[in-house]
Every structure is written in C-alpha cells, then in structure tokens.
Scaffold this active site. Sequence first.
Site, PDB file in Angstrom:
ATOM      1  CG  ASP A 107      -2.544  11.281 -14.070  1.00 31.46           C
ATOM      2  OD1 ASP A 107      -2.987  11.755 -13.004  1.00 31.46           O
ATOM      3  OD2 ASP A 107      -1.607  11.801 -14.694  1.00 31.46           O
ATOM      4  CG  HIS A 108      -4.906   9.976  -8.333  1.00 34.73           C
ATOM      5  ND1 HIS A 108      -3.615   9.579  -8.105  1.00 34.73           N
ATOM      6  CD2 HIS A 108      -5.070  11.135  -7.687  1.00 34.73           C
ATOM      7  CE1 HIS A 108      -3.033  10.485  -7.347  1.00 34.73           C
ATOM      8  NE2 HIS A 108      -3.889  11.440  -7.074  1.00 34.73           N
ATOM      9  CG  HIS A 168      -0.716  13.750 -10.877  1.00 37.34           C
ATOM     10  ND1 HIS A 168      -1.374  12.622 -11.310  1.00 37.34           N
ATOM     11  CD2 HIS A 168      -0.079  13.394  -9.737  1.00 37.34           C
ATOM     12  CE1 HIS A 168      -1.148  11.637 -10.457  1.00 37.34           C
ATOM     13  NE2 HIS A 168      -0.360  12.076  -9.503  1.00 37.34           N
TER      14      HIS A 168
HETATM   15  N1  LIG Z   1      -0.436   4.689  -1.768  1.00 38.32           N
HETATM   16  C1  LIG Z   1      -0.970   5.584  -2.565  1.00 38.32           C
HETATM   17  O1  LIG Z   1      -1.785   6.436  -2.154  1.00 38.32           O
HETATM   18  C2  LIG Z   1      -0.600   5.596  -4.033  1.00 38.32           C
HETATM   19  C3  LIG Z   1      -1.077   6.655  -4.831  1.00 38.32           C
HETATM   20  C4  LIG Z   1      -0.794   6.649  -6.193  1.00 38.32           C
HETATM   21  C5  LIG Z   1      -0.051   5.617  -6.726  1.00 38.32           C
HETATM   22  N2  LIG Z   1       0.426   4.610  -5.941  1.00 38.32           N
HETATM   23  C6  LIG Z   1       1.191   3.527  -6.584  1.00 38.32           C
HETATM   24  O2  LIG Z   1       0.554   2.290  -6.296  1.00 38.32           O
HETATM   25  C7  LIG Z   1       1.521   1.245  -6.152  1.00 38.32           C
HETATM   26  C8  LIG Z   1       1.361   0.600  -4.791  1.00 38.32           C
HETATM   27  O3  LIG Z   1       1.584   1.573  -3.803  1.00 38.32           O
HETATM   28  P1  LIG Z   1       1.329   1.308  -2.246  1.00 38.32           P
HETATM   29  O4  LIG Z   1       1.496   2.602  -1.576  1.00 38.32           O
HETATM   30  O5  LIG Z   1       0.071   0.549  -2.050  1.00 38.32           O
HETATM   31  O6  LIG Z   1       2.576   0.366  -1.888  1.00 38.32           O
HETATM   32  P2  LIG Z   1       2.753  -0.553  -0.597  1.00 38.32           P
HETATM   33  O7  LIG Z   1       1.928  -0.074   0.534  1.00 38.32           O
HETATM   34  O8  LIG Z   1       4.220  -0.709  -0.401  1.00 38.32           O
HETATM   35  O9  LIG Z   1       2.140  -1.981  -1.049  1.00 38.32           O
HETATM   36  C9  LIG Z   1       2.787  -2.806  -1.991  1.00 38.32           C
HETATM   37  C10 LIG Z   1       2.025  -4.106  -2.119  1.00 38.32           C
HETATM   38  O10 LIG Z   1       2.760  -4.940  -3.024  1.00 38.32           O
HETATM   39  C11 LIG Z   1       2.935  -6.225  -2.427  1.00 38.32           C
HETATM   40  N3  LIG Z   1       4.187  -6.821  -2.859  1.00 38.32           N
HETATM   41  C12 LIG Z   1       5.421  -6.270  -2.831  1.00 38.32           C
HETATM   42  N4  LIG Z   1       6.317  -7.164  -3.321  1.00 38.32           N
HETATM   43  C13 LIG Z   1       5.630  -8.292  -3.640  1.00 38.32           C
HETATM   44  C14 LIG Z   1       5.997  -9.554  -4.189  1.00 38.32           C
HETATM   45  N5  LIG Z   1       7.252  -9.852  -4.515  1.00 38.32           N
HETATM   46  N6  LIG Z   1       5.023 -10.453  -4.383  1.00 38.32           N
HETATM   47  C15 LIG Z   1       3.726 -10.181  -4.068  1.00 38.32           C
HETATM   48  N7  LIG Z   1       3.323  -9.000  -3.557  1.00 38.32           N
HETATM   49  C16 LIG Z   1       4.266  -8.066  -3.353  1.00 38.32           C
HETATM   50  C17 LIG Z   1       2.934  -5.962  -0.939  1.00 38.32           C
HETATM   51  O11 LIG Z   1       2.573  -7.172  -0.317  1.00 38.32           O
HETATM   52  P3  LIG Z   1       2.934  -7.508   1.225  1.00 38.32           P
HETATM   53  O12 LIG Z   1       2.549  -6.288   2.009  1.00 38.32           O
HETATM   54  O13 LIG Z   1       2.052  -8.667   1.508  1.00 38.32           O
HETATM   55  O14 LIG Z   1       4.381  -7.795   1.279  1.00 38.32           O
HETATM   56  C18 LIG Z   1       1.861  -4.891  -0.830  1.00 38.32           C
HETATM   57  O15 LIG Z   1       0.600  -5.509  -0.839  1.00 38.32           O
HETATM   58  C19 LIG Z   1       2.888   1.923  -6.349  1.00 38.32           C
HETATM   59  O16 LIG Z   1       3.258   1.798  -7.692  1.00 38.32           O
HETATM   60  C20 LIG Z   1       2.602   3.385  -6.028  1.00 38.32           C
HETATM   61  O17 LIG Z   1       3.486   4.265  -6.689  1.00 38.32           O
HETATM   62  C21 LIG Z   1       0.161   4.591  -4.608  1.00 38.32           C
END
Ligand SMILES: NC(=O)c1ccc[n+]([C@@H]2O[C@H](COP(=O)([O-])OP(=O)(O)OC[C@H]3O[C@@H](n4cnc5c(N)ncnc54)[C@H](OP(=O)(O)O)[C@@H]3O)[C@@H](O)[C@H]2O)c1
Length: 520
Positions: free
Chosen positions: A204-205, A267
């Site tokens: 939980d950042h 949060h």
């Molecule tokens: N972004 C933020 O600031 C943030 C903040 C807090 C929490 N989070 C949490 O962190 C997690 C990731 O968020 P994100 O924003 O980084 O999502 P994102 O940009 O959609 O990235 C998802 C990643 O998962 C990979 N992926 C998806 N399906 C896959 C599969 N079947 N096999 C292998 N790799 C797969 C994608 O790979 P490809 O691109 O190569 O397809 C991509 O690298 C989520 O749970 C989100 O709620 C994110």
Amino acid sequence: MSQSPVMVNPLKEGLKIEQASEPCAMVVLGAHGDLTKRKLVPALFALHQQGLLPPGFCIVGMSRTKMSDDEFRQSMARSIQQFAPEIPFDQSTWERFAAFLYYLPSNFGKEEGLFDLAKLLKELEQRHGTRGNNIFYMATPPSLYGQIVDRLAESGLTQMHPGLKAPWPRIIVEKPFGRDLSSARELDLHIHNSFEEEQVYRIDHYLGKETVQNIMVLRFANGIFEPLWNRQHVDHVQITNAETIGVEGRGGYYEEAGNMRDMIQNHMLQLLSLVAMEPPISLDAEATRDEKTKVLKSMRPFDLKSLKKFAVRGQYGQGFIAGQPVPGYRQEESVSGESKTETFTALKLFIDNWRWADVPFYVRSGKRLGRAITEVAIHFKRAPHRLFSLDADDGGQALGPNALVLQIQPDEGICLKFATKQPGPTTQLRWLSMDFKYGTAFGVRSPSAYERLVHDCIQGDATLFARTDAVDASWSLISPILQEWAQTPCNQFPNYAAGSWGPAESDEMLLADGRAWRII
Ligand SMILES: NC(=O)c1ccc[n+]([C@@H]2O[C@H](COP(=O)([O-])OP(=O)(O)OC[C@H]3O[C@@H](n4cnc5c(N)ncnc54)[C@H](OP(=O)(O)O)[C@@H]3O)[C@@H](O)[C@H]2O)c1
C-alpha cells in the site's frame, strides 16, 4: 571486503536497529507496464545509487512483449529519466545498475509461462550470488495474480526447505487486493497455498510515504500530543484525499474499481488506522500491525437502512481546473456515457473502543476536486468557557476549534492552528498556525514510497505492508456499502462539477452534525 548496506528505519531509529539486506533476485512480473516504468525501476535505481541494494542482487523483468536484455535496459533508462527526473542519472552508475538487469518474455496465462524462469534464476544465483532468495513482484493486472502464484509453485519456485530460513521466496502483491470481501479471501487462500503469511507483502504505497510514517513518530515519540489524542479532547477527525486529475487514460480500470475500491478500502483506511491505533508494545512488524488491525476490527458496521447519513457518493461532471475547462467523467476515454461509477466518496465512521467512542472520523476522497491535497486534521474540542467575544472580522474562527493538521502531500508537514491576540489596545483575536515543512526543515530529497517499501521487503521487514487480517477487516467494512450501491445505482450522477469540493450531500452530512469540512 564489501560491507552490507544498511538503511535506518525511521520507525526503528529510537531502538537503533539496523539490518543488513540479504542477497536476492527480484522478479518483476509485468515489467513492460506503467507501474514498473514510473515507480518500480526508478525506485530500484535510486536504491542502487544510495548503495542500499544488497551485494548479491539482480532484477528479472517479465511480460508478454518480446525484448532482449539490452532493449529492456534501454527502455528502463529512458523511463527513469522521463518519470523520475529528480533522481540524478549518470552513465557510469547506470551501467553498473544495468549489468544486473535481465528480461524474459513470457505469457503467464500459458502453462509453460514460468518454466524458463526457474532455469534463469539458477544461472543468476551463480553469476550474482543471490543465494537462491527470490522476490516475486506482481505488477500485472490483478486478474493474473492467482495464475501466476500457481505457475510459480509448479516451477518449484515457492518451496522452502523445511527447518531452514533461507533460501526464501517472498511475494509482493500490488493493489487492488480483491474487489470485495469474498474475492480478497479467495485470492488470499490461493496465495497461502504456496506462501506463508510472513512471505506475503501486500503493498500500500501510502504507507511508504515519509509523512505517513511520521504519524507514528509524532504520536509516540513526543509527550505532548498523546494525552490529548482521545475522545476527551478530540471533537472529530477529518481525512481528505483530493485530486485535481481525472482518470488520466485509465478509464477502463476506474470503471471497474471506482473511488471506494481505489482509495478508501486501502489507503484511507490504512491512514485512519495509523491515526487511531493504540501505541504498539514494540516496533516489531507484528506488534504494529496488531494495533492497526484492532482499529479496523473496531469500526462500527454501516447501518444500511440509514446509509445516506454515513456514506455519500459522487461523480464529477464537466467544470474547470486551474481555470481550464475539463470534461466530465462520462466523457473520459473508455468510460460509459451512462457510467454509475463513483469518483468521490465521503464517509462518517466510528471506532467503537474506549479511546474513540462516539468521535466521528469523516473521510473524503475524490477526483477533479478543487485542490490536490491529502491531509489528516485532528479537530480538538473548543475551550470550555467563552471568555473572549466573537470577532466580527473572522466570523468567530479565532475561538476555535484548534486543529492539528498532518499534511501528507504535497507540501508535507504539520501545522497547529490556534488563537492569538492581535497587537493593539483592544483584545482582538486572530487565528494563526505554527507550521513545520519537511522540505525546508530537512532540505533533502525524501525517498519515494516505492524505494522505502521495496527496501523493506528486501530486508524482510513487513511493518509497512498490509496483513491479511487488516485487508479482511477493511473489506468487511466496505463490501456491504458497495453491494448496496450496486443494487441502487445513483440517478443523480454527475452530481458535482469538476473543480468543486464534491456533491452537496457531502457538506450536508457534516452540517447535520453541526460541523463543516475544513476549508483547504
Ligand atoms: N500504474 C500505477 O501507477 C499503479 C499504481 C498502483 C498500483 N498499480 C497496480 O499495479 C498493477 C500493474 O499496473 P500497471 O498500471 O503497470 O498495468 P499495465 O500498464 O497495464 O501493465 C501490465 C503489465 O502486465 C503484463 N501482462 C498482462 N497480461 C500478461 C500476460 N498474460 N502474461 C504476461 N504479462 C502480462 C503486461 O505486459 P505487456 O505490456 O508486455 O503485454 C504489462 O507489462 C495493477 O495491479 C495496478 O492496479 C499500478
């Protein structure tokens, strides 16, 4: 001989406990995603710069996109410079960091998805001296968490040797942890099939933020606040999380989540539990987490028959932010034109224990509000006897109530509001504040929340991570509201203009108690 790097945990400074980080590999599952680029890799690079990564360390990025190690390294170098310009980037430090960055393309949805990983980690154990310790960072869409854990187990990567503390596997799980009580429990069961609770780090950042950690220091390292920190002296508490931004291209995610799941369940309730908890018996992870969980378990369940008195939902329509016109939520990309998703929540909560009986905790969180700010304001009771007359110029504000405001972001700091006499021949009161600002007081860059949390996980310190019973307690509290809201969609959406402070019902909730939201 190289020395083990150490980082002082501010929560433990008083006890002078410093721990050496153990060698390990960190596998980032979802390494082509937004989180890895914006937060995770910049945090790891900053830790490297400060000499805070263990001597035997390497990083393996994994996701579907096909890339070589070098392409991954170049992409991460660009991301650090783009998303973390505050971190100095020099080529020689980068090259030393890049030398332990690897990439392995894989589809986690397929059975063979993680087979190659075990082989690679064995090779890297020899090359970098990671001693077989592995951290698996789940940075994929949450729907994949269960499958990934299964694949890790099938590849033998979650096994511990009986009776031995190392080599160890650990797992970091990103939010959201489930989307209601039953899915969170299901995910927990899944994870616990392969990991013991002490190996699970639910991130939980917010808890990694310097100012959030300072809540415990403020309360328990000073003698002057704690005697007042209870129902005898506190009238009520307000917690505000206001964003001016909208959904920033993440409409698809937000449509599924909404403000309650995105901000409140994790949060805001974690923040509240730090403000309201009893002093822990030690700074041990379990002792601190025990006290936070007790708060969450003491929260009064919502009476669904009179829910409107305790829970307000809102959705922004078009309006103005910083003088510029902005679209309404329903006009955002990937959002339904008839969306019933809430972008604003205000709650009135009670903690049924001896310290807080009948003290309301008002919590509000929303997108496209008047100002970007997160703060906790402790409003104290008024002086018992009104000795001074009301000052017409300030509407009587100078007569209280006093408030202690913990500013979480931006302008991190603490301020105490109190009344004082204006210089002059008559007794006129003025409302002033004593301000402490982190930036000016210390003049150094605070570590990012991800730096702090990733480092803690490498050290095996789970204090700042959410434990299973806390997650369960927070979902138990809010799942009934989510169900009720799903069954009775709001027909008045959009019900607040972008740039305002949320729907009128939010103000009315406090007005009914003779109170008002703090003017920020
Ligand atoms: N972004 C933020 O600031 C943030 C903040 C807090 C929490 N989070 C949490 O962190 C997690 C990731 O968020 P994100 O924003 O980084 O999502 P994102 O940009 O959609 O990235 C998802 C990643 O998962 C990979 N992926 C998806 N399906 C896959 C599969 N079947 N096999 C292998 N790799 C797969 C994608 O790979 P490809 O691109 O190569 O397809 C991509 O690298 C989520 O749970 C989100 O709620 C994110």
